[in-house]
Design a protein around this motif. Structure first.
Motif, PDB file in Angstrom:
ATOM      1  N   ALA A  23      75.443  16.385  11.599  1.00 15.64           N
ATOM      2  CA  ALA A  23      74.195  15.907  10.982  1.00 15.64           C
ATOM      3  C   ALA A  23      74.434  14.579  10.273  1.00 15.64           C
ATOM      4  N   ARG A  24      75.496  14.498   9.520  1.00  8.70           N
ATOM      5  CA  ARG A  24      75.807  13.265   8.771  1.00  8.70           C
ATOM      6  C   ARG A  24      76.135  12.121   9.723  1.00  8.70           C
ATOM      7  N   LEU A  25      76.910  12.392  10.766  1.00 10.23           N
ATOM      8  CA  LEU A  25      77.239  11.364  11.750  1.00 10.23           C
ATOM      9  C   LEU A  25      75.969  10.878  12.449  1.00 10.23           C
ATOM     10  N   GLY A  26      75.076  11.802  12.772  1.00  8.30           N
ATOM     11  CA  GLY A  26      73.795  11.417  13.367  1.00  8.30           C
ATOM     12  C   GLY A  26      72.982  10.521  12.453  1.00  8.30           C
ATOM     13  N   GLU A  27      72.972  10.846  11.160  1.00  7.51           N
ATOM     14  CA  GLU A  27      72.255  10.015  10.185  1.00  7.51           C
ATOM     15  C   GLU A  27      72.837   8.602  10.128  1.00  7.51           C
ATOM     16  N   THR A  29      74.699   6.957  12.445  1.00 12.05           N
ATOM     17  CA  THR A  29      74.483   6.186  13.669  1.00 12.05           C
ATOM     18  C   THR A  29      73.020   5.772  13.795  1.00 12.05           C
ATOM     19  N   GLU A  30      72.106   6.664  13.433  1.00 16.27           N
ATOM     20  CA  GLU A  30      70.670   6.345  13.471  1.00 16.27           C
ATOM     21  C   GLU A  30      70.353   5.198  12.511  1.00 16.27           C
ATOM     22  N   ARG A  31      70.847   5.297  11.294  1.00 14.24           N
ATOM     23  CA  ARG A  31      70.586   4.265  10.282  1.00 14.24           C
ATOM     24  C   ARG A  31      71.126   2.910  10.722  1.00 14.24           C
ATOM     25  N   ASP A  32      72.367   2.884  11.207  1.00 15.58           N
ATOM     26  CA  ASP A  32      72.969   1.621  11.603  1.00 15.58           C
ATOM     27  C   ASP A  32      72.212   0.964  12.762  1.00 15.58           C
ATOM     28  N   LEU A  33      71.824   1.755  13.753  1.00 17.18           N
ATOM     29  CA  LEU A  33      71.062   1.183  14.872  1.00 17.18           C
ATOM     30  C   LEU A  33      69.702   0.670  14.409  1.00 17.18           C
ATOM     31  N   LYS A  34      69.067   1.428  13.515  1.00 15.85           N
ATOM     32  CA  LYS A  34      67.736   1.046  13.027  1.00 15.85           C
ATOM     33  C   LYS A  34      67.817  -0.227  12.193  1.00 15.85           C
ATOM     34  N   VAL A  35      68.764  -0.272  11.251  1.00 19.54           N
ATOM     35  CA  VAL A  35      68.875  -1.424  10.346  1.00 19.54           C
ATOM     36  C   VAL A  35      69.318  -2.681  11.097  1.00 19.54           C
ATOM     37  N   LYS A  36      70.320  -2.547  11.943  1.00 23.96           N
ATOM     38  CA  LYS A  36      70.898  -3.723  12.599  1.00 23.96           C
ATOM     39  C   LYS A  36      70.135  -4.169  13.839  1.00 23.96           C
ATOM     40  N   HIS A  37      69.454  -3.207  14.520  1.00 23.98           N
ATOM     41  CA  HIS A  37      68.870  -3.546  15.824  1.00 23.98           C
ATOM     42  C   HIS A  37      67.443  -3.047  16.021  1.00 23.98           C
ATOM     43  N   GLY A  38      66.887  -2.358  15.046  1.00 27.24           N
ATOM     44  CA  GLY A  38      65.520  -1.870  15.176  1.00 27.24           C
ATOM     45  C   GLY A  38      65.345  -0.802  16.228  1.00 27.24           C
ATOM     46  N   LEU A  39      66.428  -0.075  16.530  1.00 26.20           N
ATOM     47  CA  LEU A  39      66.389   0.974  17.553  1.00 26.20           C
ATOM     48  C   LEU A  39      66.695   2.328  16.942  1.00 26.20           C
ATOM     49  N   SER A  40      65.998   3.355  17.418  1.00 19.10           N
ATOM     50  CA  SER A  40      66.374   4.722  17.072  1.00 19.10           C
ATOM     51  C   SER A  40      67.500   5.143  18.010  1.00 19.10           C
ATOM     52  N   ILE A  41      68.176   6.219  17.670  1.00 25.24           N
ATOM     53  CA  ILE A  41      69.253   6.712  18.531  1.00 25.24           C
ATOM     54  C   ILE A  41      68.687   7.158  19.885  1.00 25.24           C
ATOM     55  N   SER A  42      67.479   7.708  19.914  1.00 27.16           N
ATOM     56  CA  SER A  42      66.890   8.130  21.194  1.00 27.16           C
ATOM     57  C   SER A  42      66.514   6.910  22.037  1.00 27.16           C
ATOM     58  N   GLU A  43      66.043   5.831  21.409  1.00 29.33           N
ATOM     59  CA  GLU A  43      65.760   4.601  22.156  1.00 29.33           C
ATOM     60  C   GLU A  43      67.055   4.018  22.717  1.00 29.33           C
ATOM     61  N   TYR A  44      68.090   4.000  21.893  1.00 30.38           N
ATOM     62  CA  TYR A  44      69.389   3.485  22.323  1.00 30.38           C
ATOM     63  C   TYR A  44      69.896   4.282  23.525  1.00 30.38           C
ATOM     64  N   GLU A  45      69.795   5.599  23.457  1.00 34.52           N
ATOM     65  CA  GLU A  45      70.290   6.445  24.547  1.00 34.52           C
ATOM     66  C   GLU A  45      69.541   6.170  25.845  1.00 34.52           C
TER      67      GLU A  45
END
Length: 153
Positions: A23-27, A29-45
């Motif tokens: 759960a923490r790792l998911g949070e 990775t989600e935060r970093d993608l969102k902040v740095k690239h405006g992407l959710s983890i599902s969009e990235y995938e």
């Protein structure tokens, strides 16, 4: 009614470490993608799966299965990616009901930038903190879990 097979103390410890850690790792990775690239983890995938596909395109049904998303959720996620110019959806030649998702050149470039940061987040918070033998065991363990559970319906 029979008594459940309760977890012993070690099993409970390991289960909770998995639940809390994933759960923490998911949070993170989600935060970093969102902040740095405006992407959710599902969009990235979705971008990753399309980038790996022949001609950078997949049928929506196949993409939903590959990206572990329901068709409905995938449709909403692809709509967001389309609005960003990263994905284009179009018909399948010879199949009026089929729809392809195509990774645009802009989407490929966005993925290239996001992947560089994402791999560092994964390395810093997962790969590099686990002993290589333990990491291999994690891979074997989750291969077994996936074989047992099967593909997403």
């Amino acid at each position: 009614m029979s008594e459940p097979r309760w977890l012993d103390a070690a099993q409970q410890r390991d289960w909770r470490a998995f639940v809390d850690g994933s759960a923490r790792l998911g949070e993170i990775t989600e935060r970093d993608l969102k902040v740095k690239h405006g992407l959710s983890i599902s969009e990235y995938e979705i971008l990753v799966r399309l980038s790996e596909a022949p001609d950078r395109r997949l049928r929506m049904a196949e993409l939903a299965e590959n990206a572990n998303q329901s068709r409905s959720r995938l449709s909403h996620t692809c709509a967001r990616l389309e609005s960003k110019g990263l994905v284009h959806r179009g018909g399948c030649p010879g199949d009026k009901r089929g729809v392809f998702a195509h990774l645009t050149e802009e989407g490929f470039q966005a993925l290239d930038l996001a992947a560089r940061d994402h791999v560092e987040t994964v390395r810093d918070n997962f790969i590099d903190v686990i002993d290589p033998a333990d990491l291999e065991a994690v891979g074997r363990a989750f291969d077994a879990v996936l074989r047992h559970i099967g593909a997403r319906p």
